[in-house]
Design an enzyme around this catalytic site. Structure first.
Site, PDB file in Angstrom:
ATOM      1  N   THR A 112       0.678  -1.171   0.091  1.00  0.00           N
ATOM      2  CA  THR A 112       0.066   0.080  -0.015  1.00  0.00           C
ATOM      3  C   THR A 112       0.851   1.121  -0.070  1.00  0.00           C
ATOM      4  O   THR A 112       1.877   1.294   0.618  1.00  0.00           O
ATOM      5  CB  THR A 112      -1.016  -0.115   1.437  1.00  0.00           C
ATOM      6  OG1 THR A 112      -1.738  -1.109   1.165  1.00  0.00           O
ATOM      7  CG2 THR A 112      -1.731   1.325   1.209  1.00  0.00           C
ATOM      8  N   GLY A 153     -32.411  -1.158  -2.574  1.00  0.00           N
ATOM      9  CA  GLY A 153     -33.062  -1.586  -3.688  1.00  0.00           C
ATOM     10  C   GLY A 153     -32.198  -1.541  -5.022  1.00  0.00           C
ATOM     11  O   GLY A 153     -30.808  -1.412  -4.706  1.00  0.00           O
ATOM     12  N   GLY A 154     -32.714  -0.940  -6.148  1.00  0.00           N
ATOM     13  CA  GLY A 154     -31.687  -0.967  -7.340  1.00  0.00           C
ATOM     14  C   GLY A 154     -30.848   0.123  -7.351  1.00  0.00           C
ATOM     15  O   GLY A 154     -29.627   0.081  -7.858  1.00  0.00           O
ATOM     16  N   GLU A 207      -3.776  -7.714   6.427  1.00  0.00           N
ATOM     17  CA  GLU A 207      -3.284  -7.509   7.942  1.00  0.00           C
ATOM     18  C   GLU A 207      -3.521  -9.062   8.553  1.00  0.00           C
ATOM     19  O   GLU A 207      -3.736  -9.070   9.829  1.00  0.00           O
ATOM     20  CB  GLU A 207      -3.780  -6.613   8.696  1.00  0.00           C
ATOM     21  CG  GLU A 207      -3.315  -5.182   8.358  1.00  0.00           C
ATOM     22  CD  GLU A 207      -1.929  -4.743   9.032  1.00  0.00           C
ATOM     23  OE1 GLU A 207      -1.081  -4.157   8.598  1.00  0.00           O
ATOM     24  OE2 GLU A 207      -1.686  -5.389  10.246  1.00  0.00           O
TER      25      GLU A 207
END
Ligand SMILES: Cc1cc2nc3c(=O)[nH]c(=O)nc-3n(C[C@H](O)[C@H](O)[C@H](O)COP(=O)(O)OP(=O)(O)OC[C@H]3O[C@@H](n4cnc5c(N)ncnc54)[C@H](O)[C@@H]3O)c2cc1C
Length: 374
Positions: A155, A333-334, A357
């Site tokens: 990272t 929902g959608g 980790e």
């Protein structure tokens, strides 16, 4: 430890900063897969990079609970930004704890001001879950350490100024070294394309006859294993905090949505089944929070069960994050499936907390070993 009110004041300050200076860019950072520079600038306002470090090196001596609250509040709006800060802390940690006075002077002063990005380099192709299977080597030659090897999934890679690197110094011994981005023999692999935490750069870090001066060795050349084992017990609750923040952010977004959305002529929030889901998710988040804060206390006080509690907290909080984020998409929902709403990003971000980790399986191994005393 501070008083409860002090932590709550601190939480409010970080939440204000996160909502005004980090949240507005979270979707863009994710969509464009770009480093959260705005978050880095925001951290300076509250000197958040300095939070975990001793006053001896110019830090604020904030305890593990304060660090967790900080990451929780940032992850509530942007997991990429919380990861960026956490890894800066993890990369600088071994330098602050074991660095020579010369190194501390060189690294920690600009770092404390928030001008430094750092990485922690443990994982390799042959050593992810099996950290001690790492093959990167450091050999002492003519007053310098020569490092050869390749670290994976690192990272902040290529954006960091400093890299704390675990390397084998003998058949069964490890050291930790501070490597600067300008050191000869250091290079980076391609940027990985990821499911979540997309603004956080992840890449291989490659060492080819990378030479560093002796003062870049952190502490004892044979004690690296102990340093990293200790630091993982401390960083695992912080991943738990990141997971908890994602869960809270997702539930907050879902509650807002079900109060606004009308279906069958009434608010979605009026349906009993939906209310039951909200109650269950809120209860799981609170249970996760209590376990996390208990693990912070154990780590802070160096209690014998600290390592086990840290693993339990990481395991539990990351599972809660995945469940709450997935259910929060469902509650939309959608709309939840669209990038227009933050829960889609939060669901993708939650998944990584079960993996890095130490995966959930590795946390279970640690907990089971303690329970069975074997
Ligand atoms: C986005 C991202 C960021 C990262 N950042 C960093 C970083 O900054 N620095 C760093 O050093 N590393 C970093 N990592 C690496 C991360 O910590 C490892 O990926 C993780 O520890 C798992 O290791 P692995 O990928 O080699 O999985 P593997 O070890 O290959 O695991 C594969 C599967 O086997 C399971 N498994 C493995 N061993 C056992 C066992 N004994 N019993 C049961 N199941 C087992 C695992 O749980 C998993 O399900 C990052 C990874 C990602 C994806």
């Amino acid at each position: 430890m501070l008083e409860r009110e002090d932590y709550e004041e601190f939480r409010k300050a970080v939440r204000r900063l996160a909502e005004t200076k980090i949240q507005p860019y979270a979707a863009d950072v994710d969509e464009k897969k770009r480093f959260p520079e705005e978050a880095l600038a925001a951290f300076k306002e509250l000197q958040l990079v300095a939070l975990p470090f001793d006053e001896r090196v110019g830090g604020q001596s904030g305890d593990v609970l304060a660090q967790s609250i900080c990451l929780e509040e940032i992850a509530r709006v942007c997991a990429t930004s919380s990861l960026t800060l956490m890894v800066i802390w993890a990369g600088l940690g071994p330098i602050a704890s074991f660095g020579s006075p010369q190194l501390i002077e060189e690294v920690m002063k600009p770092a404390i001001n928030g001008d430094t990005v750092a990485s922690i380099c443990l994982t390799e192709i042959h050593g992810g879950s099996d950290v001690w299977g790492a093959r990167t080597r450091a050999q002492y030659q003519d007053g310098q350490w020569v490092i050869n090897g390749q670290k994976r999934y690192i990272t902040n890679a290529s954006r960091s100024d400093w890299y704390s690197v675990l390397a084998r110094t003998g058949e069964d011994s490890f050291g930790v070294f501070a490597v600067h981005k300008s050191d000869p023999g250091l290079s980076f692999g391609k940027l990985e394309s990821k499911m979540g935490v997309r603004g956080s750069p992840t890449a291989d870090v490659i060492f080819e006859d990378c030479r560093v001066e002796d003062y870049r060795l952190l502490g004892d050349s044979k004690e690296g294993r102990q340093y990293i084992t200790d630091s993982l017990a401390y960083t695992r609750p912080l991943i738990g905090a990141q997971a908890l923040g994602i869960a809270q952010g997702a539930l907050d977004a879902a509650i807002k949505y079900v109060k606004e959305r009308e279906v069958f002529g009434q608010q979605v929030a009026r349906f009993q089944m939906i209310r039951g889901t909200i109650a269950d998710l809120a209860t799981e988040i609170e249970a996760a929070r209590q376990l996390l804060y208990r693990s912070c206390q154990a780590v802070e006080n160096k209690e014998p069960e600290a390592r086990t509690l840290a693993s339990m907290a990481k395991l539990f909080c990351s599972n809660v994050a995945m469940k709450v984020a997935t259910e929060s998409v469902q509650l939309h929902g959608g709309a939840g499936y669209l990038t227009d709403f933050p829960v889609e990003r939060m669901m993708r971000d939650a998944k990584i907390t079960q993996i890095y980790e130490g995966t959930s399986e590795i946390q279970k191994l640690i907990v089971a070993k303690a329970m069975l005393s074997d």
